[in-house]
Enzyme design. Structure first.
Site, short mmCIF file in Angstrom:
data_model
loop_
_atom_site.label_atom_id
_atom_site.label_comp_id
_atom_site.label_asym_id
_atom_site.label_seq_id
_atom_site.Cartn_x
_atom_site.Cartn_y
_atom_site.Cartn_z
N SER A 141 7.82 7.08 10.58
CA SER A 141 9.05 7.81 10.26
C SER A 141 9.55 7.39 8.89
O SER A 141 9.50 6.21 8.54
CB SER A 141 10.16 7.49 11.27
OG SER A 141 9.73 7.68 12.60
N ASN A 153 13.47 4.40 3.77
CA ASN A 153 12.55 3.40 4.31
C ASN A 153 11.45 4.11 5.08
O ASN A 153 11.67 5.20 5.60
CB ASN A 153 13.31 2.45 5.25
CG ASN A 153 12.42 1.37 5.84
OD1 ASN A 153 11.58 0.80 5.14
ND2 ASN A 153 12.59 1.09 7.12
N ASP A 193 16.56 0.16 10.78
CA ASP A 193 15.65 1.25 11.19
C ASP A 193 16.40 2.36 11.94
O ASP A 193 15.86 2.95 12.89
CB ASP A 193 14.50 0.72 12.07
CG ASP A 193 13.66 -0.31 11.34
OD1 ASP A 193 13.54 -0.22 10.11
OD2 ASP A 193 13.12 -1.21 12.02
N HIS A 220 8.97 3.44 8.38
CA HIS A 220 8.86 2.55 9.53
C HIS A 220 7.69 3.01 10.39
O HIS A 220 7.56 4.22 10.66
CB HIS A 220 10.16 2.58 10.34
CG HIS A 220 10.14 1.63 11.49
ND1 HIS A 220 10.23 0.27 11.31
CD2 HIS A 220 10.01 1.84 12.81
CE1 HIS A 220 10.15 -0.32 12.50
NE2 HIS A 220 10.02 0.60 13.42
N SER A 276 0.83 -1.22 0.00
CA SER A 276 0.00 0.00 0.00
C SER A 276 0.86 1.27 0.00
O SER A 276 0.47 2.28 -0.60
CB SER A 276 -0.98 0.00 1.18
OG SER A 276 -0.31 0.18 2.40
C1 GRF Z 1 3.99 -0.51 6.69
O1 GRF Z 1 3.40 -0.29 7.94
C2 GRF Z 1 5.41 -0.02 6.68
O2 GRF Z 1 5.61 1.10 7.48
C3 GRF Z 1 6.15 -1.20 7.26
O3 GRF Z 1 5.49 -2.33 6.77
C4 GRF Z 1 4.16 -1.98 6.40
C5 GRF Z 1 4.03 -2.30 4.94
O4 GRF Z 1 2.73 -2.10 4.46
N1 GRF Z 1 7.54 -1.12 6.95
P1 GRF Z 1 2.48 -1.99 2.89
O5 GRF Z 1 3.05 -3.26 2.27
O6 GRF Z 1 3.16 -0.76 2.39
O7 GRF Z 1 0.99 -1.93 2.74
#
Ligand code: GRF
Length: 194
Positions: free
Chosen positions: A137, A108, A146, A110, A15
């Site tokens: 973040s 990234n 991270d 997080h 997403s």
């Molecule tokens: C998100 O919450 C992102 O912050 C974390 O993993 C999740 C991935 O969700 N690293 P998506 O695949 O982007 O829907």
């Protein structure tokens, strides 16, 4: 201005990748998404990328050494002329050589207010700690998980009755706004000094 070429690495739902792609369609976007990579060949996000006409590169990491797999991914990114790499739910630890090759150009997202709650289960850990606020973040990627310099953060309140799923949903809405804005700001600030 010539648009930067972004490669996005995913392992699942994608997403955040979709929000980056959608933002790239805006007229003033400083980037296009040139490639979506996944280490999970049936990652649901790959269908969205393909439906949007974005080339995909999906190879399972299973049975490969970490550095060997990362070199394969790196080659696909270089072949696609990628300038910046965005990790979006990419569930892999990265080898030092891969990270070094993209220093200042790999980001990234997080789901926590870093430096709090690196790693997994961030929403439950924020609830267990009794925090009043949580969030997400965007940071530059360095060798430490991270841990790189923080580029942008967004906060959400933790509400009475929240469970990890409710909190994750509230944070994810912010992720989808924060990530495209932070990536665009990084690209507009220009490439890192070599
Ligand atoms: C998100 O919450 C992102 O912050 C974390 O993993 C999740 C991935 O969700 N690293 P998506 O695949 O982007 O829907």
């Amino acid at each position: 201005m010539t648009r930067a070429r972004v490669g996005i690495l995913i392992s699942g739902r994608g997403s955040n990748m979709a929000s980056l792609v959608e933002a790239s369609h805006l007229p003033d976007s400083p980037y296009d998404v040139a490639l979506v990579v996944s280490n999970v060949p049936d990652a649901p996000g790959l269908a969205f990328a393909a439906a949007n006409g974005i080339p995909t590169f999906a190879v399972s990491h299973k049975g490969m050494k970490r550095a060997e797999f990362d070199a394969l991914v790196d080659g696909a990114l270089r072949d696609a002329g990628v300038d910046y790499v965005a990790l979006a739910g990419y569930m892999r630890l990265l080898s030092p050589g891969f990270v070094a090759g993209w220093a200042g150009r790999m980001v990234n997202i997080h789901p926590s207010l870093l430096p709090l709650y690196k790693g997994l289960d961030t929403h439950q850990r924020a609830l267990d700690a009794g925090d009043a606020r949580h969030g997400c973040s965007v940071h530059l990627v360095t060798e430490e998980l991270d841990d790189g310099p923080i580029l942008a953060q967004a906060e959400v309140p933790i509400l009475d009755g929240d469970d990890a799923d409710a909190l994750a949903t509230r944070v994810l809405l912010e992720e989808h706004k924060l990530y495209p804005a932070a990536l665009a700001a990084l690209i507009r600030s220009g490439p890192p000094a070599r």
